[in-house]
Design a protein around this motif. Structure first.
Motif, PDB file in Angstrom:
ATOM      1  N   PHE A 273       3.718 -13.617  -3.651  1.00  0.00           N
ATOM      2  CA  PHE A 273       3.181 -12.318  -4.029  1.00  0.00           C
ATOM      3  C   PHE A 273       1.660 -12.422  -4.034  1.00  0.00           C
ATOM      4  CE2 PHE A 273       7.252 -11.986  -6.622  1.00  0.00           C
ATOM      5  CZ  PHE A 273       7.886 -11.182  -5.683  1.00  0.00           C
ATOM      6  N   VAL A 274       1.003 -11.441  -3.444  1.00  0.00           N
ATOM      7  CA  VAL A 274      -0.458 -11.436  -3.364  1.00  0.00           C
ATOM      8  C   VAL A 274      -0.977 -10.036  -3.687  1.00  0.00           C
ATOM      9  CG1 VAL A 274      -0.646 -13.351  -1.738  1.00  0.00           C
ATOM     10  CG2 VAL A 274      -0.354 -11.015  -0.860  1.00  0.00           C
ATOM     11  N   ALA A 275      -2.277  -9.952  -3.955  1.00  0.00           N
ATOM     12  CA  ALA A 275      -2.894  -8.662  -4.243  1.00  0.00           C
ATOM     13  C   ALA A 275      -2.830  -7.756  -3.020  1.00  0.00           C
ATOM     14  CB  ALA A 275      -4.345  -8.853  -4.676  1.00  0.00           C
ATOM     15  N   VAL A 276      -2.783  -6.466  -3.276  1.00  0.00           N
ATOM     16  CA  VAL A 276      -2.732  -5.474  -2.203  1.00  0.00           C
ATOM     17  C   VAL A 276      -3.867  -5.720  -1.210  1.00  0.00           C
ATOM     18  CG1 VAL A 276      -2.933  -3.019  -1.661  1.00  0.00           C
ATOM     19  CG2 VAL A 276      -1.660  -3.750  -3.689  1.00  0.00           C
ATOM     20  N   GLY A 277      -3.514  -5.849   0.065  1.00  0.00           N
ATOM     21  CA  GLY A 277      -4.496  -6.115   1.113  1.00  0.00           C
ATOM     22  C   GLY A 277      -4.515  -7.546   1.578  1.00  0.00           C
ATOM     23  N   ARG A 278      -3.885  -8.465   0.821  1.00  0.00           N
ATOM     24  CA  ARG A 278      -3.909  -9.875   1.206  1.00  0.00           C
ATOM     25  C   ARG A 278      -2.649 -10.300   1.962  1.00  0.00           C
ATOM     26  NH1 ARG A 278      -4.579 -13.989  -2.692  1.00  0.00           N
ATOM     27  NH2 ARG A 278      -5.764 -15.111  -1.108  1.00  0.00           N
ATOM     28  N   GLY A 279      -1.706  -9.370   2.109  1.00  0.00           N
ATOM     29  CA  GLY A 279      -0.532  -9.631   2.929  1.00  0.00           C
ATOM     30  C   GLY A 279      -0.441  -8.649   4.074  1.00  0.00           C
ATOM     31  N   HIS A 280      -0.851  -7.404   3.788  1.00  0.00           N
ATOM     32  CA  HIS A 280      -0.846  -6.336   4.779  1.00  0.00           C
ATOM     33  C   HIS A 280      -2.167  -5.587   4.661  1.00  0.00           C
ATOM     34  CE1 HIS A 280       3.363  -7.375   4.190  1.00  0.00           C
ATOM     35  NE2 HIS A 280       3.586  -6.894   5.402  1.00  0.00           N
ATOM     36  N   ASP A 281      -2.713  -5.166   5.796  1.00  0.00           N
ATOM     37  CA  ASP A 281      -4.068  -4.626   5.793  1.00  0.00           C
ATOM     38  C   ASP A 281      -4.148  -3.198   5.247  1.00  0.00           C
ATOM     39  OD1 ASP A 281      -3.170  -2.986   7.877  1.00  0.00           O
ATOM     40  OD2 ASP A 281      -4.149  -4.174   9.441  1.00  0.00           O
ATOM     41  N   GLN A 282      -5.378  -2.718   5.127  1.00  0.00           N
ATOM     42  CA  GLN A 282      -5.632  -1.390   4.564  1.00  0.00           C
ATOM     43  C   GLN A 282      -4.903  -0.303   5.349  1.00  0.00           C
ATOM     44  OE1 GLN A 282      -9.810  -0.368   3.765  1.00  0.00           O
ATOM     45  NE2 GLN A 282      -9.396   1.641   4.669  1.00  0.00           N
ATOM     46  N   GLU A 283      -4.844  -0.455   6.655  1.00  0.00           N
ATOM     47  CA  GLU A 283      -4.187   0.556   7.480  1.00  0.00           C
ATOM     48  C   GLU A 283      -2.712   0.670   7.116  1.00  0.00           C
ATOM     49  OE1 GLU A 283      -1.844   2.282  10.594  1.00  0.00           O
ATOM     50  OE2 GLU A 283      -1.834   0.125  10.148  1.00  0.00           O
ATOM     51  N   TYR A 284      -2.082  -0.471   6.852  1.00  0.00           N
ATOM     52  CA  TYR A 284      -0.670  -0.419   6.452  1.00  0.00           C
ATOM     53  C   TYR A 284      -0.528   0.331   5.132  1.00  0.00           C
ATOM     54  CZ  TYR A 284       4.076  -1.401   5.258  1.00  0.00           C
ATOM     55  OH  TYR A 284       5.394  -1.210   4.929  1.00  0.00           O
ATOM     56  N   TRP A 285      -1.397   0.026   4.170  1.00  0.00           N
ATOM     57  CA  TRP A 285      -1.282   0.669   2.858  1.00  0.00           C
ATOM     58  C   TRP A 285      -1.592   2.154   2.936  1.00  0.00           C
ATOM     59  CZ3 TRP A 285       1.275  -1.319  -1.010  1.00  0.00           C
ATOM     60  CH2 TRP A 285       1.539  -2.687  -0.970  1.00  0.00           C
ATOM     61  N   ALA A 286      -2.447   2.553   3.865  1.00  0.00           N
ATOM     62  CA  ALA A 286      -2.694   3.980   4.066  1.00  0.00           C
ATOM     63  C   ALA A 286      -1.417   4.670   4.535  1.00  0.00           C
ATOM     64  CB  ALA A 286      -3.815   4.184   5.089  1.00  0.00           C
ATOM     65  N   ARG A 287      -0.680   4.027   5.416  1.00  0.00           N
ATOM     66  CA  ARG A 287       0.583   4.609   5.890  1.00  0.00           C
ATOM     67  C   ARG A 287       1.629   4.604   4.790  1.00  0.00           C
ATOM     68  NH1 ARG A 287       3.293   2.154   9.658  1.00  0.00           N
ATOM     69  NH2 ARG A 287       2.175   0.165   9.744  1.00  0.00           N
ATOM     70  N   PHE A 288       1.620   3.574   3.943  1.00  0.00           N
ATOM     71  CA  PHE A 288       2.544   3.491   2.802  1.00  0.00           C
ATOM     72  C   PHE A 288       2.304   4.658   1.841  1.00  0.00           C
ATOM     73  CE2 PHE A 288       3.305   1.909  -1.565  1.00  0.00           C
ATOM     74  CZ  PHE A 288       4.649   1.585  -1.482  1.00  0.00           C
ATOM     75  N   LEU A 289       1.033   4.892   1.484  1.00  0.00           N
ATOM     76  CA  LEU A 289       0.707   5.985   0.573  1.00  0.00           C
ATOM     77  C   LEU A 289       1.023   7.339   1.200  1.00  0.00           C
ATOM     78  CD1 LEU A 289      -2.685   4.768  -0.969  1.00  0.00           C
ATOM     79  CD2 LEU A 289      -0.400   4.670  -2.001  1.00  0.00           C
ATOM     80  N   SER A 290       0.774   7.464   2.492  1.00  0.00           N
ATOM     81  CA  SER A 290       1.080   8.713   3.182  1.00  0.00           C
ATOM     82  C   SER A 290       2.572   9.013   3.149  1.00  0.00           C
ATOM     83  CB  SER A 290       0.576   8.640   4.627  1.00  0.00           C
ATOM     84  OG  SER A 290       0.906   9.806   5.340  1.00  0.00           O
ATOM     85  N   ALA A 291       3.390   7.977   3.343  1.00  0.00           N
ATOM     86  CA  ALA A 291       4.847   8.169   3.303  1.00  0.00           C
ATOM     87  C   ALA A 291       5.298   8.603   1.915  1.00  0.00           C
ATOM     88  CB  ALA A 291       5.554   6.880   3.723  1.00  0.00           C
ATOM     89  N   LEU A 292       4.711   8.004   0.878  1.00  0.00           N
ATOM     90  CA  LEU A 292       5.044   8.398  -0.496  1.00  0.00           C
ATOM     91  C   LEU A 292       4.624   9.843  -0.764  1.00  0.00           C
ATOM     92  CD1 LEU A 292       3.962   5.222  -2.512  1.00  0.00           C
ATOM     93  CD2 LEU A 292       6.308   5.992  -2.079  1.00  0.00           C
ATOM     94  N   ALA A 293       3.443  10.224  -0.269  1.00  0.00           N
ATOM     95  CA  ALA A 293       2.927  11.570  -0.501  1.00  0.00           C
ATOM     96  C   ALA A 293       3.828  12.636   0.109  1.00  0.00           C
ATOM     97  CB  ALA A 293       1.507  11.693   0.037  1.00  0.00           C
ATOM     98  N   LYS A 294       4.505  12.306   1.197  1.00  0.00           N
ATOM     99  CA  LYS A 294       5.423  13.260   1.813  1.00  0.00           C
ATOM    100  C   LYS A 294       6.633  13.507   0.922  1.00  0.00           C
ATOM    101  CE  LYS A 294       4.080  12.157   6.557  1.00  0.00           C
ATOM    102  NZ  LYS A 294       4.489  11.503   7.844  1.00  0.00           N
TER     103      LYS A 294
END
Length: 328
Positions: A273-294
């Protein structure tokens, strides 16, 4: 989105100070522990339920710091066959539902739990890939005789108090992926049970959390921000790594209820387990948040810090920076 922090990492600080740390990170939400595996220094559950602590006085700390109480967390094993653990965790969940209703909190993060393999068993048993009919026999007992009656009752209690139970899909629980989450909802005919979307446990199973969000849709009630890094050792040992070792009592291992404790992670781990951004990049997390927002544009997404390579505040800062940039 409501970006915040699960405050277990800040349990060494009083509630007000923990909320001030969250605010200083540019975040506006807090998820507070209410029972289960972890103590409750930020929530006087007994005092609130007895009336000894005034709910408005307790909630005033959130208003004064500008941090919203977006959820409670009662992760434990309410189906554990050892009554010293299972009965205690189940009682914690019931009390969490009641205190959430009192405080006007509509989300409780919890785990589905894991029973013994059969009636009379004394330790939990995780049956996956049931290619042998013996494992299906065990799963039928675990679901039909233990899990479904319990969670049907919890769903009714949650509905009574206006609370949604957000199941963290966590290995070593009956519910560990979208299929088992849907099974629990369908077989209990639940109206107030759904998913807490914690991607960290899905990553190492080979599940894409974004695809999982799209698949579950409105069953996603709440979310965590925690990353996972797959290490080179996985090329040799895969992600099902059992090389954990006991932590001696003199080193004060973390308790998990009753006589059980957290074990030591393998030195050459296959994943971490690592801090957000240390396993998957910012672009991935942007898509993750976008999916949640939908699913829900006002969904709470709380950072859970378990990166052993980063300090308490350092880990929160790394995660907050990535998450805020991803939110755009």
């Amino acid at each position: 989105m409501k970006l915040g922090v699960y405050t277990a990492v800040l349990h060494d600080r009083p509630l007000r100070e923990a909320l001030e740390v969250i605010k200083s990170l540019g975040l506006a939400g807090a998820e507070i522990n209410s029972g289960g595996f972890i103590p409750t220094p930020h929530l006087p559950v007994d005092g609130l339920l007895s009336g000894e602590v005034d709910k408005d006085e307790y909630l005033s700390v959130f208003a004064e710091t500008g941090v919203e109480l977006t959820g409670l967390n009662c992760n434990g094993n309410p189906l554990h066959p050892d009554p010293e653990v299972g009965l205690a965790d189940a009682d914690d969940l019931r009390r969490s539902i009641k205190v959430a209703g009192l405080l006007g909190v509509t989300r409780i993060v919890c785990m589905s739990g894991l029973p013994a393999a059969h009636a009379g068993g004394t330790v939990p048993a995780w049956n996956v890939i049931p290619w042998d009919s013996a494992y299906l026999d065990s799963l039928e007992y675990q679901w039909n005789e233990v899990a479904i009656p319990f969670w049907r009752d919890m769903d009714a209690l949650a509905s009574e108090h206006g609370v949604r139970l957000c199941i963290e899909m966590h290995p070593h629980n009956l519910v560990f992926n979208p299929a088992t989450l849907q099974r629990l909802v369908e077989r209990t005919a639940a109206t107030n049970i759904g998913a807490e979307m914690d991607p960290s446990h899905l990553f190492w199973q080979g599940i894409d959390p974004i695809a999982a969000i799209e698949h579950l849709g409105d069953l996603v009630f709440h979310a965590a921000a925690k990353d996972t890094r797959i290490n080179d050792a996985a090329k040799v040992n895969g992600v099902l790594d059992d090389r954990h070792t006991r932590i001696p009592a003199e080193e004060n291992p973390i308790g998990l209820g009753g006589r059980y404790t957290l074990n030591r992670w393998p030195a050459d781990s296959t994943w971490d387990f690592v801090a957000v951004g240390r396993g998957h990049d910012q672009e991935y997390w942007a898509r993750f948040l976008s999916a949640l927002a939908k699913v829900d544009p006002d969904m709470a997404v709380n950072i859970e810090h378990e990166d052993a390579e980063l300090g308490q505040l350092e880990g929160l800062e790394v995660a907050a920076t990535t998450l805020k940039a991803a939110a755009g």
